[in-house]
Structures are given as C-alpha cells and as structure tokens.
Enzyme design. Structure first.
Site, PDB file in Angstrom:
ATOM      1  N   HIS A  62     -26.928 -29.124  28.074  1.00 45.40           N
ATOM      2  CA  HIS A  62     -26.946 -28.172  26.952  1.00 45.40           C
ATOM      3  C   HIS A  62     -27.975 -28.626  25.924  1.00 45.40           C
ATOM      4  O   HIS A  62     -27.656 -29.382  24.994  1.00 45.40           O
ATOM      5  CB  HIS A  62     -25.553 -28.107  26.314  1.00 45.40           C
ATOM      6  CG  HIS A  62     -25.405 -27.077  25.241  1.00 45.40           C
ATOM      7  ND1 HIS A  62     -24.376 -26.165  25.223  1.00 45.40           N
ATOM      8  CD2 HIS A  62     -26.139 -26.803  24.139  1.00 45.40           C
ATOM      9  CE1 HIS A  62     -24.480 -25.389  24.154  1.00 45.40           C
ATOM     10  NE2 HIS A  62     -25.565 -25.772  23.479  1.00 45.40           N
ATOM     11  N   ARG A 228     -14.838 -29.513  18.826  1.00 43.76           N
ATOM     12  CA  ARG A 228     -15.285 -29.108  17.494  1.00 43.76           C
ATOM     13  C   ARG A 228     -14.136 -29.055  16.491  1.00 43.76           C
ATOM     14  O   ARG A 228     -14.343 -29.122  15.277  1.00 43.76           O
ATOM     15  CB  ARG A 228     -16.002 -27.763  17.549  1.00 43.76           C
ATOM     16  CG  ARG A 228     -15.122 -26.571  17.792  1.00 43.76           C
ATOM     17  CD  ARG A 228     -15.944 -25.295  17.912  1.00 43.76           C
ATOM     18  NE  ARG A 228     -16.857 -25.181  16.795  1.00 43.76           N
ATOM     19  CZ  ARG A 228     -18.093 -24.661  16.875  1.00 43.76           C
ATOM     20  NH1 ARG A 228     -18.544 -24.192  18.031  1.00 43.76           N
ATOM     21  NH2 ARG A 228     -18.850 -24.586  15.812  1.00 43.76           N
ATOM     22  N   ASP A 286     -26.018 -30.677  22.858  1.00 44.83           N
ATOM     23  CA  ASP A 286     -26.417 -29.580  21.960  1.00 44.83           C
ATOM     24  C   ASP A 286     -27.727 -29.950  21.270  1.00 44.83           C
ATOM     25  O   ASP A 286     -27.974 -29.596  20.115  1.00 44.83           O
ATOM     26  CB  ASP A 286     -25.330 -29.283  20.933  1.00 44.83           C
ATOM     27  CG  ASP A 286     -25.457 -27.887  20.318  1.00 44.83           C
ATOM     28  OD1 ASP A 286     -26.242 -27.072  20.836  1.00 44.83           O
ATOM     29  OD2 ASP A 286     -24.756 -27.617  19.322  1.00 44.83           O
TER      30      ASP A 286
END
Length: 391
Positions: A62, A228, A286
């Site tokens: 990612h 998260r 990310d």
C-alpha cells in the site's frame, strides 16, 4: 553477475541457520552449507555475512506512488515518491494505489510511475481504482484491467465506513468484489480487493454481510488501516477469527499517536495473543500518504508524509519492544504478503526466487545492505542507486 553472501544466518523468513547464498543475475541460484570459490574463476561479488541476518526483501502492499492527501486543499497534496525513499528501509517490492483523489491523479499516471520505478531497480504492481465505487478503470471494466494489464493485480484502495468514501451500496461493493475474484481466477492473479477502512460506525459491516450472503471466500478481501482505532481493531479481531486477513498500517507518528490509534507493532502482539494465526496478518506503510501532526492538545499543527521505511521500523519494534519472535514478525512484510497477493517469486529466500534480500546487523537489526534484483542498492546509511531525478 554472480554474488555470494557468505556465513550468514538466514531467516527465509523461517530460520534456516548459518548458510551460504549464491545469486546469479536477478535470481537466487541456491543455498549451501559450505561453498568453495575456485581461483581464477569469473569475477564474483562476495558479501561477508558474519554477524548478520539475511531476510527476504520487504513487500509493501500500500504505497501512494503518485503522492496522496489533498483533503486540505491543493497545497496539501503530497509529492510523488522517489526510489531512495523506498529502498532505504529494505523494501524491494511495492504495490501502488490511488486514494481520495481520482481526478488529478489517475490510473494511467499510476501505471507509468510503477514502470518508472521498475526501470530504476525495484519490482512494482498496482491496484486499479481509488476510494470510489464505481471504479474508474483503465479499460472497460475491473475484470479486463486485471486480466489484460500485467501490472494490475487487484482493486483498491476502495473506501468503506469513511466520510470520504463514495458511500457505495452493499450491492455495488459485492459486484466489484465478484469481478475482481473472477478476473483473478482467469488470469492467475490474486484479484485482491484492498479495502480502506475508515472509522465510521459501520466498520466491517459489508465484509460480514458478504460472508453471510455469498460464496466469495473471506480471503478475497484485505481490509487495511485496521489499527486506526481501538473499536475498528476489535471488530477486526472478530473478522480474523473467521479466517480473514488484517492489514496493519505502519505510518504514524510514534510519539503522538492519534486518539485510540493502535501502534502496528503492539497490534501485532495483541492479535497473536488473541490466537490469530500469523499468516493472516500483514503490515503496509500507506507510504507517501499525508500524515497529520498534532500538538499535546490534539490540535493539528501540520502535515507530514507517510514513510515506506516505517514498514520495517514496526517489525523491529515488535521484536525489540513487544517480544514478538523475529521470524514471526518478519512474515508480516514478506511471505504473508507474497501469499495473499500471489507473488510466487517474492517474500521468501530459496532457489529460483527473486534475488531481493536485506542484510541486517544482529546486534540491533539495523539495515546493512539491501539487494534488489540481484544488485546492491543500499549499503549502511548510503543509498547506492537513486532515481533518475534524485540529487
């Protein structure tokens, strides 16, 4: 070119003990207990591995290759990633994705960036699509994107339970997933649906409904950002107990975690304590996404950029601070990712596998050498191979 890594302790990612590894070109030729180098033979590059561990090159599933962010206006768009930002942390394979913005960034540009990084020395793949459903595909459909474009191995990052998502219906999400699965079967690819999970109250609702309503296997989907918030994480634990993958995001400010956020290394330990098999757990960075920075009063004071190097940082923290076994933690960025994405030549050290390797110092697990496609690209603190436009 022939390279020999001598007297090195291998984690493949399973422990293989002290071995000698021979690389020919961009492949691993073999692993040996002992090896003799003939005199006056062809030139051989010898790397001394005494006092070192040898790992497979890391896989980051990612990364915003074109940059991410933009939710705060055009000036908050993060820039494109550069080669050195990837390899300095031991990552040799990346999967690129779009995020919120599919207008100013698109699939054609993403594929072009993936090809550019491949030419510069690493291995790249991409997902088709972005946050929104219906997906803006390159060809006429998701199915043909995956089947006909070599770089495309799945769909993502599709956003659910997030105010920035396109608020798709359950039926739209189901059709997307079924297209990806069939395309994967027909092309021999994973056809993975990489799902951005927001912190909305619905959490994993669509994924649970899919398991009840359809025959689509649970491992067709990889929900990411599962750490998260603590509430989303708890929902993820139950999902994993049914056999699903979980992807933990490593880019964060370790000193100032967002409220309720669970650090990836600690989340890994918690999942293992819950009895979740390690093979179901992955890390991704990310990378190059925007990273809000907060002060002690939780007021945003600026924006940073997610770092691909955080991938290995969290593995080290899991081992050194949280007590996770080395070969267990390594699987989250090597073999587990390779298996989920059907990257058969990646994620392991063995004959015929790609010569993507990371040599680290035993005493502190710091990176000593990174080898991508059989070529040394990082040595100690020095990046040996830089992107075309890097200084």
């Amino acid at each position: 070119m022939i390279t020999i890594v001598k007297n090195v302790e291998i984690y493949a990612p399973e422990s293989l003990g002290l071995k000698q590894v021979v690389l020919i070109g961009d492949k691993i030729e073999g692993i040996y207990d002992n090896i003799t180098i003939p005199e006056n033979f062809v030139k051989i590059n010898v790397i001394e591995g005494e006092g070192k561990y040898l790992f497979p090159g890391f896989i980051d599933a990612h990364v915003h290759l074109l940059g991410g962010g933009g939710e705060g206006g055009f000036s908050t768009r993060t820039p494109e990633i550069q080669l050195s930002n990837i390899i300095v942390g031991g990552t040799t394979t990346v999967v690129g994705c779009l995020g919120t913005d599919s207008v100013c960034r698109d699939m054609k540009a993403l594929i072009a960036k993936a090809y550019a990084l491949e030419e510069e020395g690493i291995t790249t793949y991409v997902y088709t699509g972005s946050y929104e459903i219906p997906v803006k595909s390159v060809t006429e459909s998701i199915k043909s994107d995956i089947m006909l474009i070599n770089k495309i191995i799945g769909v993502g990052e599709v956003a659910l339970s997030d105010h920035r998502s396109s608020q798709p219906s359950y039926e739209e999400f189901l059709r997307l997933t079924s297209q990806a699965r069939v395309a994967g079967l027909l092309s021999g690819k994973a056809g993975i649906v990489h799902v951005h999970m927001g912190d909305g109250e619905r959490r994993l609702e669509f994924l649970y409904r899919m398991l009840e309503d359809t025959e689509i296997p649970i491992k067709q989907i990889v929900p990411t950002h599962i750490n998260r918030s603590i509430d989303l994480f708890k929902s993820g634990v139950e999902y994993a107990k049914r056999g699903g993958y979980l992807d933990l995001t490593t880019s964060s400010d370790p000193e100032h975690l967002e409220e309720n956020e669970v650090k990836a290394s600690k989340a890994l330990k918690m999942l293992l304590e819950e009895g979740i098999p390690i093979e179901q757990i992955m890390f991704s960075s990310d990378g190059q996404g925007s990273l809000p920075r907060f002060d002690e009063k939780r007021q945003m004071v600026g924006l940073g950029i997610g770092e691909v190097r955080s991938l290995y940082r969290e593995v080290k923290d899991a081992v050194q601070k949280d007590g996770v076994k080395l070969e267990t933690a390594l699987k989250t960025i090597t073999s587990n990712v390779a298996d989920a994405l059907k990257l058969s030549n990646k994620g392991r050290i063995g004959p015929g596998k790609d010569a993507d390797l990371v040599l680290v110092n035993k005493e502190d697990l710091s990176i000593y050498t990174v080898i991508a496609k059989g070529k040394e690209v990082v040595f100690g603190d020095r990046v040996l191979v830089k992107g075309t436009f890097e200084n």
